[in-house]
Design a protein around this motif. Structure first.
Motif, PDB file in Angstrom:
ATOM      1  N   LEU A 224     -14.290 -31.899 -17.991  1.00 42.26           N
ATOM      2  CA  LEU A 224     -13.331 -32.039 -16.726  1.00 42.26           C
ATOM      3  C   LEU A 224     -11.889 -32.246 -17.173  1.00 42.26           C
ATOM      4  N   MET A 225     -11.775 -33.028 -18.236  1.00 41.28           N
ATOM      5  CA  MET A 225     -10.321 -33.378 -18.848  1.00 41.28           C
ATOM      6  C   MET A 225      -9.733 -32.429 -19.693  1.00 41.28           C
TER       7      MET A 225
ATOM      8  N   GLN B  77     -12.963 -42.577 -24.207  1.00 42.56           N
ATOM      9  CA  GLN B  77     -12.966 -41.845 -25.338  1.00 42.56           C
ATOM     10  C   GLN B  77     -11.942 -40.740 -25.649  1.00 42.56           C
ATOM     11  N   MET B  78     -11.895 -39.878 -24.653  1.00 41.68           N
ATOM     12  CA  MET B  78     -10.750 -38.947 -24.483  1.00 41.68           C
ATOM     13  C   MET B  78      -9.485 -39.254 -24.765  1.00 41.68           C
ATOM     14  N   LEU B  79      -9.112 -40.286 -23.675  1.00 42.32           N
ATOM     15  CA  LEU B  79      -7.704 -40.898 -23.764  1.00 42.32           C
ATOM     16  C   LEU B  79      -7.446 -41.590 -24.963  1.00 42.32           C
ATOM     17  N   ALA B  80      -8.291 -42.331 -25.748  1.00 37.11           N
ATOM     18  CA  ALA B  80      -7.885 -43.220 -27.085  1.00 37.11           C
ATOM     19  C   ALA B  80      -8.241 -42.053 -28.440  1.00 37.11           C
ATOM     20  N   MET B  81      -9.069 -41.251 -28.247  1.00 41.03           N
ATOM     21  CA  MET B  81      -9.312 -40.639 -29.571  1.00 41.03           C
ATOM     22  C   MET B  81      -8.405 -39.424 -29.738  1.00 41.03           C
TER      23      MET B  81
ATOM     24  N   PHE C 153     -24.648 -44.815 -15.583  1.00 41.67           N
ATOM     25  CA  PHE C 153     -23.939 -43.921 -15.298  1.00 41.67           C
ATOM     26  C   PHE C 153     -22.605 -44.117 -14.928  1.00 41.67           C
ATOM     27  N   TRP C 154     -21.951 -45.048 -14.209  1.00 39.73           N
ATOM     28  CA  TRP C 154     -20.499 -45.267 -14.101  1.00 39.73           C
ATOM     29  C   TRP C 154     -20.139 -45.690 -15.702  1.00 39.73           C
ATOM     30  N   SER C 155     -20.590 -46.572 -16.147  1.00 33.39           N
ATOM     31  CA  SER C 155     -20.070 -47.043 -17.534  1.00 33.39           C
ATOM     32  C   SER C 155     -20.006 -46.209 -18.452  1.00 33.39           C
ATOM     33  N   GLN C 156     -20.780 -45.045 -18.502  1.00 37.78           N
ATOM     34  CA  GLN C 156     -20.880 -43.864 -19.431  1.00 37.78           C
ATOM     35  C   GLN C 156     -19.729 -42.891 -18.985  1.00 37.78           C
ATOM     36  N   LEU C 157     -19.536 -42.718 -17.701  1.00 36.94           N
ATOM     37  CA  LEU C 157     -18.552 -42.032 -17.414  1.00 36.94           C
ATOM     38  C   LEU C 157     -16.946 -42.577 -17.592  1.00 36.94           C
ATOM     39  N   LEU C 158     -16.851 -43.981 -17.493  1.00 32.54           N
ATOM     40  CA  LEU C 158     -15.879 -44.469 -17.846  1.00 32.54           C
ATOM     41  C   LEU C 158     -15.603 -44.446 -19.271  1.00 32.54           C
ATOM     42  N   ARG C 159     -16.536 -44.426 -20.148  1.00 37.46           N
ATOM     43  CA  ARG C 159     -16.514 -44.330 -21.611  1.00 37.46           C
ATOM     44  C   ARG C 159     -16.208 -43.328 -22.057  1.00 37.46           C
ATOM     45  N   GLY C 160     -16.477 -42.098 -21.398  1.00 36.55           N
ATOM     46  CA  GLY C 160     -16.129 -40.820 -21.499  1.00 36.55           C
ATOM     47  C   GLY C 160     -14.578 -40.586 -21.423  1.00 36.55           C
ATOM     48  N   VAL C 161     -13.977 -41.267 -20.337  1.00 39.41           N
ATOM     49  CA  VAL C 161     -12.711 -41.070 -20.042  1.00 39.41           C
ATOM     50  C   VAL C 161     -11.889 -41.854 -21.200  1.00 39.41           C
TER      51      VAL C 161
END
Length: 525
Positions: free
Chosen positions: A323-324, A378-382, A368-376
Motif C-alpha cells: 500500500l505504501m 518496517q517500511m518507514l525504518a528500513m 492483525f493490528w500489531s502486524q499491520l502496524l509492524r509493517g508500517v
C-alpha cells in the motif's frame, strides 16, 4: 555539462532491466532463507535426519551467506559484475537441484552451503546495481523496491514452502529456483554490460582478511545458531567455535593495518553517520528476525497452527508495504530521514506493545493490528536506513558499504535469535517454577482443579487412579502453556525496549542531497 547533468536525471531502459535483475536475485536469495522452514519435518524424514541434525539445513545456508556478503564487492572487482552474477545465478540453480535430489543429510548441507554462498552474493550486488545505475532523483524508487524485496522474502518463504510441500513435494522448495534463475540470467545478459575482469587482483588480495572473515563469521554464526541447543559453553563444540571466531576477528583486525586494500572496509565505520546506520540496522534486524521467529512459534505451540497458517498471519505485515509503495519514494525524496526512521521505530515499538498482553486463548487474528502496524514501522525504518547507508558514503564505496550493511542486518538477526532462544529457555523455566510453587498440594485452587478434572476422566474410564493421573498431567500441561505465554509476552517487551534505545542514534542519519547525482570520474556504469 548541463546536457550531462540532464542525462543523469533519468535512467534508461537498460538501467531498469539491470535493477530488475538485481532485485530478482535478491528475492531468490532472501526467499530461500526461510522457504525450508515449513518443509523441515518432511525433509528430515526423507533424508533420515533427527530434529537436531535438521537445524543444519538452515544453519548451513546462513553460515555461508553471511561470509560471502562482505566479500561480494571484492569478488565483483575480480570477475566483473555481470560475469560474477551470471556465475552465481548458474551455481545457485545447480545447488538448488542438488538440494532437491538429496537423499542424505550430507548432500543437503553441501547444497545449502552452496546456495548460501551464491545466493548471499546477490543481495549486496543488487543494492550496488541500484546505487550505481540510478541517478539520485530516482534512487528512492529503486531502494524502495529493493527494500520491499528484502523484507518480503523471509515472510513469503514459509507460505510458499508450506504450499509446495502440501500440494506437490518438498523438493519443489528448491526446484522453483530453476525458472526464476533462468529469468535472472536473461535479465543480466540484457541489462548489464560486460565489464572487464581483473584476475591480477587475486595476487594482491587481502588473503589474511579473507581467511579471518571466513573463519570468524562462519564460526560466529554457528555459535549463535546452535549455542542454545548445545547449552552454550557446556559444549566443547561451542567453546572451540567461539575461540575460532575470536581468532578470525583478530585476523581481520590485523589485516586492516597490514593490507594495502582490506577486503572489508571497516574504516567506513569511522563515519559516524554510516556507523549509526549500521548499529540501528543490526537492532532492527534483530527485531525483524525475532518477530518472524516468535509469532510462528507462539501460533504453533499455543494456538496449534501449522507452518502455512502461521505464514499467512506473518504476511499481514507485508500489506502496508504494497500500500505504501506509491507513496514511499515521495516521502524519501521530501522528508528528513531522521523523521522517517524515528516514526518507523515508534510504530515498531507500538506493535510490540500490542503483543505484550498475550493470553493462552490468543490466535492469529489477535495479531492483525500489531502486524499491520509492524509493517508500517518496517517500511518507514528500513527504507530510509537502506538509502541512508548509501548516502553516507561515496558512489565508489557503495559496494563495500552495501556488504557491511547487509552483513550487519543478518548478523543482528542471528544475535537476536540467539538471545531470544536463551531468554525463552531460562524465563520459561523460571515461570514454570513460580507457578508450580503456587499450585501445590496445599493449594485449594489446585485441589479443586485436579478434583474436577479427575471426576470427568473417572466418568469416562471408571478408573480413579488413571483419572487422577490424567488430571495431574493436564494441570502440568496448563502450567507449561501459561509459562510459555508469559515468556513470549516478555520477549515483545524486551524488543520494544531495544528499539527505543536506537532512537537517539537516528538523529545522526544523513539525508542525501536532492536532485541529480554528481558526476564522478571512474564512477561509470
Amino acid at each position: 555539462m548541463a546536457e550531462q547533468g540532464g542525462s543523469e536525471e533519468r535512467a534508461s531502459l537498460g538501467d531498469w532491466i539491470a535493477v530488475a535483475a538485481g532485485g530478482l536475485g535478491a528475492l531468490m536469495a532472501t526467499l530461500d532463507i526461510s522457504i525450508t522452514n515449513s518443509a523441515l519435518p518432511q525433509i528430515q524424514g526423507e533424508i533420515g535426519a533427527t530434529g537436531t541434525e535438521g537445524t543444519w539445513i538452515s544453519t548451513g545456508y546462513l553460515m555461508s551467506e553471511i561470509v560471502i556478503i562482505p566479500l561480494a564487492a571484492w569478488l565483483t572487482r575480480v570477475f566483473g559484475l555481470r560475469s560474477f552474477l551470471l556465475g552465481c545465478a548458474a551455481l545457485f540453480m545447480l545447488f538448488s537441484v542438488l538440494c532437491g535430489l538429496s537423499d542424505s543429510l550430507l548432500l543437503m548441507i553441501v547444497g545449502r552451503i552452496g546456495q548460501g554462498l551464491t545466493g548471499g552474493a546477490m543481495i549486496p550486488t543488487g543494492q550496488t546495481i541500484i546505487r550505481t545505475r540510478l541517478p539520485m532523483s530516482q534512487l528512492p524508487v529503486g531502494m524502495t523496491l529493493f527494500g520491499l524485496i528484502v523484507l518480503l522474502g523471509p515472510l513469503l518463504g514459509p507460505v510458499l514452502g508450506g504450499w509446495l510441500t502440501e500440494n506437490i513435494s518438498w523438493s519443489w522448495c528448491f526446484y522453483i529456483n530453476m525458472p526464476v534463475g533462468l529469468g535472472l540470467i536473461l535479465l543480466l545478459l540484457v541489462g548489464l554490460p560486460a565489464t572487464p575482469a581483473h584476475p591480477e587482483a587475486l595476487r594482491q588480495a587481502d588473503w589474511l582478511g579473507i581467511a579471518g572473515l571466513s573463519l570468524g563469521l562462519s564460526s560466529l554464526t554457528v555459535v549463535l545458531e546452535e549455542g542454545q541447543r548445545e547449552r552454550w559453553f557446556e559444549s566443547s563444540l561451542i567453546v572451540w567455535l567461539s575461540a575460532l571466531s575470536l581468532f578470525g576477528i583478530l585476523l581481520v583486525a590485523i589485516s586492516q593495518f597490514t593490507a594495502r586494500k582490506p577486503v572489508i572496509r571497516l574504516n567506513l565505520l569511522r563515519n559516524p553517520r554510516y556507523a549509526s546506520v549500521i548499529f540501528i540496522v543490526m537492532m532492527v534486524g534483530a527485531a525483524l528476525y525475532g518477530v518472524i521467529y516468535i509469532i510462528p512459534q507462539f501460533l504453533g505451540t499455543i494456538a496449534g497452527y501449522n507452518a502455512e497458517q502461521s505464514g499467512w498471519v506473518m504476511l499481514v505485515s507485508g500489506v502496508p508495504a504494497f500500500l505504501m509503495m506509491p507513496l514511499l519514494p515521495r516521502l524519501l525524496a521530501r522528508t528528513d530521514y531522521r523523521v522517517l526512521v524515528i516514526s518507523g521505530l515508534v510504530a515498531f515499538v507500538w506493535s510490540c506493545a500490542l503483543d505484550v498482553h498475550l493470553t493462552a486463548q490468543s490466535v492469529g487474528h489477535d495479531f492483525f493490528w500489531s502486524q499491520l502496524l509492524r509493517g508500517v514501522g518496517q517500511m518507514l525504518a528500513m527504507m530510509p536506513l537502506n538509502q541512508a547507508s548509501m548516502a553516507a558514503v561515496s558512489r565508489e564505496d557503495s559496494g563495500d558499504a552495501a556488504g557491511i550493511y547487509n552483513m550487519a542486518r543478518n548478523l543482528g538477526g542471528s544475535m537476536g535469535l540467539a538471545i531470544i532462544g536463551t531468554v525463552i529457555d531460562r524465563r520459561d523455566t523460571y515461570h514454570v517454577s513460580v507457578i508450580r510453587q503456587s499450585v501445590t498440594a496445599n493449594s485449594l485452587v489446585g485441589q479443586e482443579r485436579i478434583a474436577s478434572s479427575a471426576a470427568r476422566w473417572f466418568a469416562q474410564t471408571g478408573d480413579m487412579a488413571y483419572a487422577r493421573l490424567q488430571a495431574t498431567g493436564q494441570l502440568a500441561s496448563q502450567i507449561a502453556r501459561q509459562a510459555l505465554v508469559m515468556t513470549y509476552s516478555e520477549l515483545f517487551y524486551l524488543l520494544a525496549i531495544a528499539l527505543l534505545c536506537c532512537m537517539p542514534l537516528a538523529l545522526l542519519l544523513k539525508t542525501p542531497a536532492r536532485g541529480p547525482a554528481p558526476i564522478r570520474s571512474g564512477a561509470g556504469r
